[in-house]
Design a protein around this motif. Structure first.
Motif, mmCIF file in Angstrom:
data_model
loop_
_atom_site.group_PDB
_atom_site.id
_atom_site.type_symbol
_atom_site.label_atom_id
_atom_site.label_comp_id
_atom_site.label_asym_id
_atom_site.label_seq_id
_atom_site.Cartn_x
_atom_site.Cartn_y
_atom_site.Cartn_z
ATOM 1 N N ALA A 147 0.841 -1.193 0.000
ATOM 2 C CA ALA A 147 0.000 0.000 0.000
ATOM 3 C C ALA A 147 0.880 1.248 0.000
ATOM 4 O O ALA A 147 1.956 1.263 0.589
ATOM 5 C CB ALA A 147 -0.914 0.001 1.224
ATOM 6 N N PRO A 148 0.442 2.318 -0.674
ATOM 7 C CA PRO A 148 1.252 3.540 -0.728
ATOM 8 C C PRO A 148 1.509 4.111 0.669
ATOM 9 O O PRO A 148 0.668 4.015 1.558
ATOM 10 C CB PRO A 148 0.386 4.499 -1.561
ATOM 11 C CG PRO A 148 -0.541 3.616 -2.332
ATOM 12 C CD PRO A 148 -0.810 2.439 -1.447
ATOM 13 N N ILE A 149 2.672 4.704 0.846
ATOM 14 C CA ILE A 149 3.020 5.386 2.087
ATOM 15 C C ILE A 149 3.262 6.853 1.749
ATOM 16 O O ILE A 149 4.206 7.179 1.023
ATOM 17 C CB ILE A 149 4.265 4.773 2.752
ATOM 18 C CG1 ILE A 149 3.998 3.317 3.123
ATOM 19 C CG2 ILE A 149 4.658 5.580 3.997
ATOM 20 C CD1 ILE A 149 5.204 2.609 3.703
ATOM 21 N N ARG A 150 2.389 7.716 2.252
ATOM 22 C CA ARG A 150 2.497 9.155 1.997
ATOM 23 C C ARG A 150 3.100 9.822 3.226
ATOM 24 O O ARG A 150 2.668 9.561 4.348
ATOM 25 C CB ARG A 150 1.123 9.723 1.669
ATOM 26 C CG ARG A 150 0.520 9.151 0.372
ATOM 27 C CD ARG A 150 -0.983 9.279 0.350
ATOM 28 N NE ARG A 150 -1.596 8.471 1.397
ATOM 29 C CZ ARG A 150 -2.921 8.326 1.547
ATOM 30 N NH1 ARG A 150 -3.750 8.946 0.724
ATOM 31 N NH2 ARG A 150 -3.411 7.588 2.531
ATOM 32 N N ALA B 295 11.239 8.885 2.265
ATOM 33 C CA ALA B 295 10.595 8.418 1.037
ATOM 34 C C ALA B 295 11.570 7.666 0.149
ATOM 35 O O ALA B 295 11.254 6.598 -0.388
ATOM 36 C CB ALA B 295 9.986 9.601 0.287
ATOM 37 N N GLU C 9 0.604 8.792 6.026
ATOM 38 C CA GLU C 9 0.893 7.699 6.955
ATOM 39 C C GLU C 9 2.120 7.952 7.835
ATOM 40 O O GLU C 9 2.397 7.170 8.754
ATOM 41 C CB GLU C 9 1.109 6.389 6.182
ATOM 42 C CG GLU C 9 -0.129 5.786 5.584
ATOM 43 C CD GLU C 9 -0.658 6.556 4.366
ATOM 44 O OE1 GLU C 9 -1.885 6.702 4.236
ATOM 45 O OE2 GLU C 9 0.186 7.026 3.559
ATOM 46 N N PHE D 286 8.740 0.020 -1.365
ATOM 47 C CA PHE D 286 7.453 0.650 -1.079
ATOM 48 C C PHE D 286 7.149 1.762 -2.085
ATOM 49 O O PHE D 286 8.058 2.384 -2.637
ATOM 50 C CB PHE D 286 7.451 1.244 0.340
ATOM 51 C CG PHE D 286 7.477 0.225 1.429
ATOM 52 C CD1 PHE D 286 6.297 -0.339 1.894
ATOM 53 C CD2 PHE D 286 8.681 -0.182 1.983
ATOM 54 C CE1 PHE D 286 6.322 -1.286 2.903
ATOM 55 C CE2 PHE D 286 8.712 -1.123 2.992
ATOM 56 C CZ PHE D 286 7.535 -1.683 3.457
ATOM 57 N N ASP D 287 5.857 1.996 -2.270
ATOM 58 C CA ASP D 287 5.397 3.124 -3.086
ATOM 59 C C ASP D 287 5.270 4.321 -2.155
ATOM 60 O O ASP D 287 4.237 4.533 -1.517
ATOM 61 C CB ASP D 287 4.056 2.779 -3.730
ATOM 62 C CG ASP D 287 3.473 3.940 -4.525
ATOM 63 O OD1 ASP D 287 4.202 4.928 -4.763
ATOM 64 O OD2 ASP D 287 2.284 3.864 -4.902
ATOM 65 N N ALA D 288 6.339 5.104 -2.038
ATOM 66 C CA ALA D 288 6.377 6.203 -1.071
ATOM 67 C C ALA D 288 6.410 7.542 -1.791
ATOM 68 O O ALA D 288 7.074 7.695 -2.821
ATOM 69 C CB ALA D 288 7.595 6.076 -0.166
ATOM 70 N N SER D 289 5.717 8.529 -1.227
ATOM 71 C CA SER D 289 5.689 9.869 -1.802
ATOM 72 C C SER D 289 5.615 10.893 -0.680
ATOM 73 O O SER D 289 5.269 10.570 0.460
ATOM 74 C CB SER D 289 4.484 10.045 -2.736
ATOM 75 O OG SER D 289 3.267 9.827 -2.029
ATOM 76 N N ARG E 299 11.290 3.784 -0.856
ATOM 77 C CA ARG E 299 11.226 3.337 -2.258
ATOM 78 C C ARG E 299 12.311 2.311 -2.539
ATOM 79 O O ARG E 299 12.088 1.332 -3.269
ATOM 80 C CB ARG E 299 11.332 4.536 -3.196
ATOM 81 C CG ARG E 299 10.068 5.394 -3.251
ATOM 82 C CD ARG E 299 10.097 6.386 -4.403
ATOM 83 N NE ARG E 299 11.036 7.468 -4.159
ATOM 84 C CZ ARG E 299 10.701 8.655 -3.636
ATOM 85 N NH1 ARG E 299 9.443 8.889 -3.273
ATOM 86 N NH2 ARG E 299 11.608 9.593 -3.458
#
Length: 348
Positions: free
Chosen positions: A43-46, A63, A95, A71-74, A67
């Motif tokens: 799951a994305p981590i913002r 981030a 998150e 992980f899909d981090a932004s 990555r």
């Protein structure tokens, strides 16, 4: 001085392009391998930018490391108000966010408005908290930290504040491992003044305080740790407390002996650049301010490990470097400063 930091100083002095800064060494430990994300870990981590330029740099550092671990981090700009990233965390819009322990605790202990219209409308698709709450604008240190922590007249130490943060975080949030880095207020003097008066800490300052002028930001005198705190803890009553609109003006006045002491943040590059002496605070008058990441309780364990590993390698010298890069005459963006820090870390 570390190789990473000395290289940064030279690069900034020459105003070299960012490309010239890559491939520099540092003294932070190499990032250990994190467990591969599986299942819900995809799951994305913002990550919120947080309340300061330093926390914005840290957001990009987290981030990039996340990555690298799959992980899909932004990074999400939540503004510089503390309520912005905390409400975003509670709503599930982000998150993860980095903050500072003392001010975070005081903010969380401030009264909160409850009821319809008190909180901003969640963004589309966001999960709203069970009770809509919002905090008023930061009140600074409007309440006594030691009393809030139940310490009575004792000063609040670092572990007291970290424990307090854990106790008052909203439901659904967790505090990850704090970094060694801190950025608290301290009283600093020139080396000449330290030698003249034999100053090592604020207890030494007390007996000579009435002969000195203290420079500070415009709000310092009215805060509990300001004039009142120095008098109560150290019997230090300066001849005058002189307000300055900027750190640059304050440091210039200190070096010119227009003031003989100054209240600065410990991660200010001006301390190192001018060889200033930071006076110890043995009675903990100034609020501890450790870097603390705050995340959602359902943050994957593999992601928590990545963030904890990054935090373990962030010290106050790193905050000084990040501040220097993002406040230079030709400043780097938080993302560029993070990339430089990471390049130095990877080359160790």
């Amino acid at each position: 001085m570390s190789r990473r930091r000395s290289t940064a100083l030279a690069a900034l002095a020459a105003l070299a392009p960012l490309a010239a800064l890559t491939g520099c060494g540092g003294d932070a430990a190499p990032a250990p391998e994190a467990p591969s994300p599986t299942g819900s870990a995809a799951a994305p981590i913002r990550i919120a930018t947080g309340p300061t330029g330093q926390t914005a740099v840290l957001a990009h550092v987290y981030a990039e490391r996340l990555r690298g671990a799959g992980f899909d981090a932004s990074v999400v700009d939540t503004g510089t108000g503390r309520s912005g990233h905390l409400e975003a965390l509670e709503r599930g819009d982000v998150e993860l966010a980095a903050d500072y322990s003392g001010n975070l605790y005081l903010h969380l202990r401030a009264p909160r408005a409850v009821g319809p219209g008190a909180a901003p409308t969640p963004s589309p698709g966001a999960t709203a908290p069970s009770a809509q709450r919002t905090t008023p604008p930061d009140r600074g240190l409007a309440e006594d930290l030691s009393e809030l922590l139940g310490l009575g007249g004792e000063g609040a130490g670092d572990e007291d504040v970290l424990g307090g943060v854990r106790d008052v975080l909203p439901e659904g949030l967790q505090m990850l491992e704090p970094a060694p880095a801190e950025n608290r207020i301290a009283v600093v003097v020139t080396r000449a003044t330290a030698v003249e008066h034999g100053l090592e800490d604020l207890e030494d300052l007390g007996p000579v305080c009435s002969a000195l002028d203290l420079g500070a930001d415009p709000d310092f005198a009215a805060r509990p740790y300001g004039s009142e705190g120095l008098e109560d803890a150290y019997e230090c009553v300066p001849e005058d407390v002189v307000p300055f609109a900027s750190t640059g003006e304050l440091v210039t006045a200190l070096l010119a002996d227009d003031v003989q002491a100054a209240a600065l943040f410990t991660a200010s590059p001006a301390i190192e650049d001018n060889g200033l002496v930071v006076l110890g605070d043995p009675l903990d008058n100034f609020v501890p301010q450790r870097v603390v990441p705050v995340g959602a309780e359902d943050l994957p364990e593999a992601a928590v490990q990545v963030v904890d590993d990054v935090s373990a390698g962030i010290d106050t010298d790193d905050l000084v470097l990040m501040t220097r890069m993002t406040t230079a005459r030709d400043p780097y963006t938080p993302e560029e400063a993070a990339r430089y820090w990471l390049d130095g870390d990877d080359d160790t």
